[in-house]
Structures are given as C-alpha cells and as structure tokens.
Design a protein around this motif. Structure first.
Motif, short mmCIF file in Angstrom:
data_model
loop_
_atom_site.label_atom_id
_atom_site.label_comp_id
_atom_site.label_asym_id
_atom_site.label_seq_id
_atom_site.Cartn_x
_atom_site.Cartn_y
_atom_site.Cartn_z
N VAL A 110 0.83 -1.20 0.00
CA VAL A 110 0.00 0.00 0.00
C VAL A 110 0.87 1.25 0.00
N ASP A 111 1.91 1.26 0.80
CA ASP A 111 2.84 2.40 0.81
C ASP A 111 3.46 2.61 -0.56
N SER A 112 3.85 1.51 -1.21
CA SER A 112 4.42 1.60 -2.54
C SER A 112 3.41 2.17 -3.53
N CYS A 113 2.15 1.73 -3.45
CA CYS A 113 1.10 2.24 -4.34
C CYS A 113 0.92 3.74 -4.18
N ARG A 114 0.90 4.21 -2.95
CA ARG A 114 0.68 5.64 -2.68
C ARG A 114 1.79 6.49 -3.29
N LYS A 115 3.01 5.98 -3.30
CA LYS A 115 4.13 6.73 -3.85
C LYS A 115 4.16 6.67 -5.38
N ARG A 116 3.78 5.51 -5.92
CA ARG A 116 3.96 5.29 -7.36
C ARG A 116 2.77 5.77 -8.19
N HIS A 117 1.55 5.61 -7.67
CA HIS A 117 0.34 5.87 -8.47
C HIS A 117 -0.42 7.06 -7.89
N GLN A 118 0.00 8.24 -8.25
CA GLN A 118 -0.63 9.46 -7.73
C GLN A 118 -1.51 10.06 -8.81
N LEU A 119 -2.78 9.65 -8.80
CA LEU A 119 -3.75 10.09 -9.80
C LEU A 119 -4.98 10.67 -9.09
N ARG A 120 -5.61 11.62 -9.72
CA ARG A 120 -6.83 12.20 -9.18
C ARG A 120 -7.91 11.13 -9.02
N GLY A 121 -8.50 11.07 -7.85
CA GLY A 121 -9.59 10.12 -7.60
C GLY A 121 -9.14 8.75 -7.17
N LEU A 122 -7.81 8.51 -7.11
CA LEU A 122 -7.28 7.20 -6.74
C LEU A 122 -6.65 7.27 -5.35
N ASP A 123 -7.07 6.35 -4.47
CA ASP A 123 -6.43 6.27 -3.16
C ASP A 123 -6.27 4.81 -2.76
N PHE A 124 -5.40 4.57 -1.79
CA PHE A 124 -5.08 3.22 -1.35
C PHE A 124 -5.18 3.15 0.17
N VAL A 125 -5.71 2.03 0.66
CA VAL A 125 -5.85 1.82 2.10
C VAL A 125 -5.40 0.40 2.44
N GLN A 126 -4.88 0.25 3.65
CA GLN A 126 -4.52 -1.07 4.15
C GLN A 126 -5.73 -1.68 4.84
N GLY A 127 -6.02 -2.96 4.57
CA GLY A 127 -7.17 -3.57 5.20
C GLY A 127 -7.32 -5.03 4.81
N ASN A 128 -8.25 -5.69 5.49
CA ASN A 128 -8.50 -7.12 5.34
C ASN A 128 -9.72 -7.35 4.45
N ALA A 129 -9.56 -8.22 3.46
CA ALA A 129 -10.65 -8.52 2.54
C ALA A 129 -11.86 -9.13 3.24
N GLU A 130 -11.64 -9.76 4.37
CA GLU A 130 -12.74 -10.42 5.08
C GLU A 130 -13.39 -9.51 6.13
N SER A 131 -12.89 -8.30 6.25
CA SER A 131 -13.48 -7.31 7.17
C SER A 131 -13.21 -5.93 6.59
N LEU A 132 -13.94 -5.58 5.54
CA LEU A 132 -13.67 -4.37 4.79
C LEU A 132 -13.97 -3.12 5.64
N PRO A 133 -13.03 -2.19 5.71
CA PRO A 133 -13.18 -1.02 6.59
C PRO A 133 -13.99 0.11 5.95
N PHE A 134 -15.19 -0.23 5.46
CA PHE A 134 -16.04 0.75 4.80
C PHE A 134 -17.48 0.58 5.26
N PRO A 135 -18.27 1.66 5.26
CA PRO A 135 -19.69 1.55 5.62
C PRO A 135 -20.47 0.73 4.60
N ASP A 136 -21.66 0.30 5.00
CA ASP A 136 -22.57 -0.40 4.10
C ASP A 136 -22.86 0.48 2.88
N GLN A 137 -23.03 -0.19 1.74
CA GLN A 137 -23.48 0.46 0.50
C GLN A 137 -22.59 1.64 0.12
N SER A 138 -21.28 1.44 0.15
CA SER A 138 -20.32 2.51 -0.13
C SER A 138 -19.90 2.59 -1.59
N PHE A 139 -20.06 1.51 -2.36
CA PHE A 139 -19.46 1.44 -3.69
C PHE A 139 -20.46 0.95 -4.74
#
Length: 256
Positions: A110-139
C-alpha cells in the motif's frame, strides 16, 4: 500435498499472504506493478495501450476484460487486494470512474502504491478482505483479480462484498482454483448473497498469456529463485490450465 497445492487450497494461504507478498514488495522495487498471470484472446485483443503500459500488456488485458463487464464511468469503485496498484492505475486512467479505492492487506505494498500511483480520484488503504473497513453500501462496483484463493474464509469475503455494494452494484471477479478446491469454490459462489450475471471459463486465454509472455512476476522471482525452477513453474501453469487441472474463471455478480 505439495507446497504449491497448499498455497491454493488450504489455510496455509494465510501465512503465504501475510509474509510472502511483503517480501515480494521489498525485493521488487518499482519493477513489479502486476501480479496476475495475464489474459490473451485468439485473435489477439490488440488493446490500445500507452507505451509505458505495453510491457504489462497481458496482465492489463485481464484487468480490462474483467472490469469492462459493466460501465465504470462515473462510478465509485473498490478493488480488494490491489497488489502493487498497476490495475488500479490503468483502470482509473482509461475507464473514468468517479473514484477508485485500492485495498490490500500488505502494508508495504500500500505504501508503494501511494508513492507510485498518484492520480486524481485514486487512493489506497490497508485492510482485510474479510473485514472491509467501509460503511454499508459505499461502492457501485467491487473488483477482485486473482486474489481470493488466498482468503482463509472466502464466504466471509463474499458477504463483505455484498455489504459494501450499493443496490444494483456489481462484483467483477476473476480467480483460479485447482483440484478439490473447485467444488468448494462452486458451492461458495452458489451461496453468495448476490445474483450471478455471467460466468466464463478463461483457461485458454490465461494459458495463452502465460505462453506468450514471461510476466514481471517471473522476472522478479528469478532474482531469488533458480532460473530452471522459474521455467518449470511457467510450464506447469500452462499445462494445468490446458488440461483442466486449474479452473480459471471470470464472473459478474449484481447486488440486489
């Protein structure tokens, strides 16, 4: 059971995911932005690419074909297990989502992504696929490419995908299983709390990509692995895809 089989079919994947991928990040530097086996059609897709993207044509084509099962323009997109962010960067630059979040368990990646891919509207977060750190109905869409075989509790991941998807949103998915793992995969997908829109076996397309291209992953592996083993692994992937011992598939699900 061989180590290769364990990595795809048993809880050994938990150790593999927690320790192998951070190791890959450390040794690969900026060379490795894709970690999938690739995709190529017959006749070839001839997908128009920027010069800088051309070395990663086959992994990009897997992302492109999976993601374009629906129109992502103006949509809020999550990619679970984004790796080193090459797919995220390509899709943001070409498909026009309103926003794109790449999530990965590998904090170093994730740290590498943040440094390498700096585009408008794109962000990266660290997290577990089995416990997604986002509210319901976010995407509006969730993308997952060649990663879920590393999840110890795959049904839990599917439930999390359905939770964070808005009504009418889509799950765009491609992955591989082998041996007795295929039956359980079918069962879990059949029980998923989403409606199946389409399913396609893409063994031939993936095998063609493996045959035509030595992916960046193999180049990186050769730094720490004897060349004969890398060549053997490449040949074995192609054989197992061709003889059906691997089942590689692409899916589109709708959240209703």
């Amino acid at each position: 059971m061989s180590l290769k089989n364990r990595l795809v079919t048993t809880p050994y994947v938990k150790f593999f995911a927690k320790h192998y991928y951070p190791f890959i990040t450390r040794i690969s530097g900026d060379d490795l932005v894709f970690m999938n086996w690739g995709y190529e059609e017959d006749p070839p897709m001839a997908l128009p690419l920027e010069v800088s993207d051309e070395p990663n044509r086959f992994p990009i084509q897997l992302y492109h074909r999976t993601a374009t099962q629906v129109d992502l323009k103006g949509k809020k997109v999550l990619e679970v297990s984004c790796g080193h962010g090459g797919g995220a960067s390509y899709l943001v630059r070409t498909l026009g989502p309103a926003s794109y979040t790449g999530l990965d368990l590998n904090a170093a990646g994730v740290d590498s992504c943040r440094k390498r891919h700096q585009l408008r509207g794109l962000d990266f977060v660290q997290g577990n696929a089995e416990s997604l750190p986002f509210p319901d109905q976010s995407f509006d869409a969730v993308i997952n490419i060649e990663a879920s075989h590393c999840y110890p509790q795959f049904p839990r991941f599917l439930a999390e995908v359905a939770r964070v998807l808005r009504p009418g949103g889509h799950f765009l998915y491609a992955d591989v299983r082998q041996g007795d793992g295929v039956a359980k995969w079918n069962e879990d997908l059949g029980d998923a709390p989403m409606r199946l829109i389409s399913e396609k076996v893409i063994n031939g397309e993936v095998a063609r990509a493996v045959e035509k291209n030595v992916p960046q992953l193999f180049k990186m592996m050769s730094r720490v692995t004897p060349a004969f083993f890398v060549d053997k692994l490449k040949g074995e992937l192609g054989r197992k895809l061709s003889n059906g011992k691997f089942s590689y598939r692409m899916y589109c699900f709708a959240n209703e």
